[in-house]
Write a protein that holds these residues in place. Sequence first.
Motif, PDB file in Angstrom:
ATOM      1  N   ASN A   1       0.866  -1.372  -0.034  1.00  0.00           N
ATOM      2  CA  ASN A   1      -0.180  -0.140   0.014  1.00  0.00           C
ATOM      3  C   ASN A   1       0.808   1.198   0.137  1.00  0.00           C
ATOM      4  OD1 ASN A   1      -2.482  -1.079  -0.221  1.00  0.00           O
ATOM      5  ND2 ASN A   1      -3.125  -0.837   1.957  1.00  0.00           N
ATOM      6  N   ARG A   2       2.208   1.044  -0.010  1.00  0.00           N
ATOM      7  CA  ARG A   2       2.931   2.549   0.087  1.00  0.00           C
ATOM      8  C   ARG A   2       3.261   2.975  -1.316  1.00  0.00           C
ATOM      9  NH1 ARG A   2       5.582   3.302   4.717  1.00  0.00           N
ATOM     10  NH2 ARG A   2       6.338   5.048   4.075  1.00  0.00           N
ATOM     11  N   ILE A   3       4.023   3.827  -1.659  1.00  0.00           N
ATOM     12  CA  ILE A   3       4.394   4.336  -2.675  1.00  0.00           C
ATOM     13  C   ILE A   3       5.244   3.466  -3.444  1.00  0.00           C
ATOM     14  CG2 ILE A   3       5.344   6.590  -4.084  1.00  0.00           C
ATOM     15  CD1 ILE A   3       4.843   8.223  -1.341  1.00  0.00           C
ATOM     16  N   SER A   4       5.084   3.276  -4.567  1.00  0.00           N
ATOM     17  CA  SER A   4       6.168   2.344  -5.334  1.00  0.00           C
ATOM     18  C   SER A   4       7.508   3.272  -5.494  1.00  0.00           C
ATOM     19  CB  SER A   4       5.471   1.882  -6.706  1.00  0.00           C
ATOM     20  OG  SER A   4       4.220   1.104  -6.461  1.00  0.00           O
ATOM     21  N   PRO A   5       8.524   2.290  -5.754  1.00  0.00           N
ATOM     22  CA  PRO A   5       9.895   2.668  -5.650  1.00  0.00           C
ATOM     23  C   PRO A   5      10.163   2.938  -7.108  1.00  0.00           C
ATOM     24  CG  PRO A   5       9.973   0.464  -5.213  1.00  0.00           C
ATOM     25  CD  PRO A   5       8.606   0.740  -5.223  1.00  0.00           C
ATOM     26  N   THR A   6      10.866   4.000  -7.442  1.00  0.00           N
ATOM     27  CA  THR A   6      11.451   4.250  -8.898  1.00  0.00           C
ATOM     28  C   THR A   6      12.869   4.770  -8.881  1.00  0.00           C
ATOM     29  OG1 THR A   6      10.737   6.635  -8.806  1.00  0.00           O
ATOM     30  CG2 THR A   6       8.876   5.153  -9.900  1.00  0.00           C
ATOM     31  N   LYS A   7      13.498   4.554  -7.698  1.00  0.00           N
ATOM     32  CA  LYS A   7      14.795   4.770  -7.502  1.00  0.00           C
ATOM     33  C   LYS A   7      15.491   3.711  -6.603  1.00  0.00           C
ATOM     34  CE  LYS A   7      15.232   9.692  -8.670  1.00  0.00           C
ATOM     35  NZ  LYS A   7      15.288  11.132  -7.986  1.00  0.00           N
ATOM     36  N   ALA A   8      16.551   3.321  -6.573  1.00  0.00           N
ATOM     37  CA  ALA A   8      17.191   2.306  -5.931  1.00  0.00           C
ATOM     38  C   ALA A   8      17.084   2.902  -4.584  1.00  0.00           C
ATOM     39  CB  ALA A   8      18.617   1.933  -6.244  1.00  0.00           C
ATOM     40  N   GLU A   9      17.359   4.337  -4.113  1.00  0.00           N
ATOM     41  CA  GLU A   9      17.328   4.935  -2.851  1.00  0.00           C
ATOM     42  C   GLU A   9      16.019   4.730  -2.174  1.00  0.00           C
ATOM     43  OE1 GLU A   9      18.237   6.270  -5.798  1.00  0.00           O
ATOM     44  OE2 GLU A   9      20.555   6.225  -5.204  1.00  0.00           O
ATOM     45  N   HIS A  10      14.657   4.857  -3.058  1.00  0.00           N
ATOM     46  CA  HIS A  10      13.460   4.382  -2.399  1.00  0.00           C
ATOM     47  C   HIS A  10      13.488   3.147  -1.818  1.00  0.00           C
ATOM     48  CE1 HIS A  10      11.825   7.397  -5.838  1.00  0.00           C
ATOM     49  NE2 HIS A  10      12.304   7.833  -4.887  1.00  0.00           N
ATOM     50  N   VAL A  11      14.133   2.103  -2.449  1.00  0.00           N
ATOM     51  CA  VAL A  11      13.968   0.685  -1.852  1.00  0.00           C
ATOM     52  C   VAL A  11      14.685   0.773  -0.623  1.00  0.00           C
ATOM     53  CG1 VAL A  11      14.346  -1.585  -2.525  1.00  0.00           C
ATOM     54  CG2 VAL A  11      13.759  -0.030  -4.395  1.00  0.00           C
ATOM     55  N   GLU A  12      16.063   1.073  -0.835  1.00  0.00           N
ATOM     56  CA  GLU A  12      16.714   1.357   0.612  1.00  0.00           C
ATOM     57  C   GLU A  12      16.219   1.871   1.806  1.00  0.00           C
ATOM     58  OE1 GLU A  12      20.739   3.339   0.491  1.00  0.00           O
ATOM     59  OE2 GLU A  12      21.540   1.667   1.214  1.00  0.00           O
ATOM     60  N   SER A  13      15.605   2.838   1.545  1.00  0.00           N
ATOM     61  CA  SER A  13      14.880   3.483   2.557  1.00  0.00           C
ATOM     62  C   SER A  13      13.804   2.717   3.256  1.00  0.00           C
ATOM     63  CB  SER A  13      14.383   4.982   2.337  1.00  0.00           C
ATOM     64  OG  SER A  13      13.196   5.042   1.522  1.00  0.00           O
ATOM     65  N   TYR A  14      12.923   1.890   2.190  1.00  0.00           N
ATOM     66  CA  TYR A  14      12.070   0.986   3.041  1.00  0.00           C
ATOM     67  C   TYR A  14      12.408  -0.395   3.543  1.00  0.00           C
ATOM     68  CZ  TYR A  14       8.177   3.233  -0.020  1.00  0.00           C
ATOM     69  OH  TYR A  14       7.169   3.948  -0.208  1.00  0.00           O
ATOM     70  N   PHE A  15      13.602  -0.913   2.867  1.00  0.00           N
ATOM     71  CA  PHE A  15      13.998  -2.388   3.135  1.00  0.00           C
ATOM     72  C   PHE A  15      15.384  -2.528   3.570  1.00  0.00           C
ATOM     73  CE2 PHE A  15      10.411  -3.543  -0.021  1.00  0.00           C
ATOM     74  CZ  PHE A  15       9.551  -3.562   1.138  1.00  0.00           C
ATOM     75  N   LYS A  16      16.198  -1.382   3.862  1.00  0.00           N
ATOM     76  CA  LYS A  16      17.553  -1.848   4.117  1.00  0.00           C
ATOM     77  C   LYS A  16      18.066  -2.686   5.250  1.00  0.00           C
ATOM     78  CE  LYS A  16      18.109   2.530   6.896  1.00  0.00           C
ATOM     79  NZ  LYS A  16      16.884   3.212   6.372  1.00  0.00           N
ATOM     80  N   ASP A  17      17.121  -2.923   6.161  1.00  0.00           N
ATOM     81  CA  ASP A  17      17.263  -3.946   7.151  1.00  0.00           C
ATOM     82  C   ASP A  17      16.797  -5.282   6.845  1.00  0.00           C
ATOM     83  OD1 ASP A  17      18.392  -2.068   8.621  1.00  0.00           O
ATOM     84  OD2 ASP A  17      16.396  -1.471   9.493  1.00  0.00           O
TER      85      ASP A  17
END
Length: 318
Positions: A140-156
């Motif tokens: 339900n959150r905003i889809s990622p269009t940059k690698a940094e978006h993914v990192e901020s969601y899932f880095k752990d």
Amino acid sequence: MSIISTDLSKAVELLNNEELVAIPTETVYGLAGNIFSEKAVKAIFETKERPFFNPLIVHIPNIDYLETIVEAVPEKAKLLAEAFWPGPITLVLKKKSIIPDLITGGKDTVAVRIPNHPLTLDLLSKLVFPLAAPSANPFNRISPTKAEHVESYFKDKIKMVLDGGACKSGIESTIIGFENGEPIIYRLGSTSIEAIEAVVGTIEIKNKKEVAPEAPGMLERHYAPKTKTILTTNIAEAIETYKDLKIGLLTYNDILNDDAIAYKIVLSEGKNLEEAASKLYDALHQLDQQQLDIIIAEQLPDYGLGKSINDRLQRATK
Ligand code: AMP
Ligand code: MG
């Protein structure tokens, strides 16, 4: 240490070991795993906190691979695959038993596409299995269009994001199912209706939950910022209504300057819908980080990719 990397052989190794890797595509970044690994597929659902009824799209390396995973391909599905693959169109077809039920939410169909990103095509050619890859964002959150978006969601939670730069199309694929051999649009997306109709003729749209029980996961609220967001055709009026709040504005090409606006993003000064689509999610990510009280989003023209962008904005504002 950052999980963002361009190391393709490391991505291959992780995927071969049933681990997840976030991958670039032309639409949005995907959270990818081996479709034949129960461990990997379960991890996709768990990492995203995605309900199991919401089926995953299978990413294949080439058209020939289709016959390994699906039964008969309708004539119009062939035409669409030939016209748009690799590209942002997903076809929902009768599955063969080789496709695990976990992938399809128990349905007898599977959603499949060939993504159009050089790095990911290279990756797929180096694997002996296709990749299940829903968007790499929490449910339900905003889809990622940059690698940094993914990192901020899932880095752990994951070990690697394969960095392929900013996604060119920027919104999800258009999903097409078949009823009696005729194509039906289940989800508007990066391939416009006009482009699809040029190949297969007039096409019906069933992209609302009520009319498309065949496409679970078409949720009314989706792609949503945490900040309260509204959609309007009249920005000036909306600014007046909310002038006592800290306002963020998302407009198509508006040049309006108003002291009541704390933060503003223009999607395409030159009124180009492709450009607007490619910038949409990054704009929502940015706006969501500004500690605003409200995001006012302007409705775009209702044709071409404008229709798909409006669909996403509607789901972001529910
Ligand atoms: P995404 O989360 O962007 O990867 O998109 C996955 C969406 O594809 C789901 O939410 C469904 O709407 C659709 N989908 C996937 N598999 C199927 C299927 N077998 N039948 C109908 N729709 C599907
Ligand atoms: Mg998604």
